[in-house]
Design a protein around this motif. Sequence first.
Motif, mmCIF file in Angstrom:
data_model
loop_
_atom_site.group_PDB
_atom_site.id
_atom_site.type_symbol
_atom_site.label_atom_id
_atom_site.label_comp_id
_atom_site.label_asym_id
_atom_site.label_seq_id
_atom_site.Cartn_x
_atom_site.Cartn_y
_atom_site.Cartn_z
ATOM 1 N N THR A 32 0.818 -1.225 0.000
ATOM 2 C CA THR A 32 0.000 0.000 0.000
ATOM 3 C C THR A 32 0.844 1.263 0.000
ATOM 4 O O THR A 32 0.374 2.317 -0.400
ATOM 5 N N SER A 33 2.087 1.167 0.459
ATOM 6 C CA SER A 33 2.927 2.374 0.496
ATOM 7 C C SER A 33 4.104 2.262 -0.467
ATOM 8 O O SER A 33 5.199 2.709 -0.177
ATOM 9 N N SER A 34 3.853 1.680 -1.630
ATOM 10 C CA SER A 34 4.912 1.526 -2.630
ATOM 11 C C SER A 34 5.236 2.875 -3.258
ATOM 12 O O SER A 34 4.347 3.675 -3.530
ATOM 13 N N LYS A 77 1.967 0.387 -8.312
ATOM 14 C CA LYS A 77 0.651 0.885 -7.879
ATOM 15 C C LYS A 77 -0.400 0.660 -8.963
ATOM 16 O O LYS A 77 -1.527 0.230 -8.680
ATOM 17 N N ASP A 115 -1.543 -6.574 2.802
ATOM 18 C CA ASP A 115 -0.510 -5.544 2.702
ATOM 19 C C ASP A 115 0.837 -6.099 3.179
ATOM 20 O O ASP A 115 0.954 -6.595 4.286
ATOM 21 N N ALA A 138 3.601 -4.109 3.005
ATOM 22 C CA ALA A 138 4.390 -2.956 3.462
ATOM 23 C C ALA A 138 4.230 -2.740 4.963
ATOM 24 O O ALA A 138 5.195 -2.409 5.649
#
Length: 187
Positions: free
Chosen positions: A9-11, A17, A38, A40
């Motif tokens: 989710t925080s790529s 994305k 997720d 991340a």
Amino acid sequence: MVIKVFVATSSGSTAIKKKQQEVLGFLEANKIDFQQMDIAGDEDNRKWMRENVPGEKKPQNGIPLPPQIFNEERYCGDFESFFSAKEENIIYSFLGLAPPPGTKETEKSDATEDKSESKDEKSDATNETEAHTEDKADEGAPEEAQSDQTPPEGQQEGKEEHAARGEEEEKQGEGEEKEEVEEKEES
């Protein structure tokens, strides 16, 4: 059976994305139950994903990138294999799910079954037609109508002799023409 899609989710990668969003959007649009996992923010998810992606599917550096798709514990594939399955209309097979009625994938499997049945029916009908045609041909059709048969030997030899004589006459005619041309050139 729950489809698990491992995402980050925080790529920081826009390509990752976009791929993740395409997979998730497709599953949502087609009302396929899935669980977003997720990697991340959850070390256990990351570890589980890395351990369960088969060796031949891992990239050279050994770390598979999201999105990775699983059906419970069974590995389905990465984005590229998902995309190929989607393009070929075999996404339900790819995910290990039964296709819902009325989808193209269901129609393909039905059509395949129908084709194999109709091929058997067609070959039976063709065999019957051919046998019936052969019987009719043997039932006293006039000899002239059976033109696909070879003529009796005497007639065949006569045709060959006629053709050979025609070739000889042509050669003689060509030889006479050459002599006439040569005589004209000399004079």
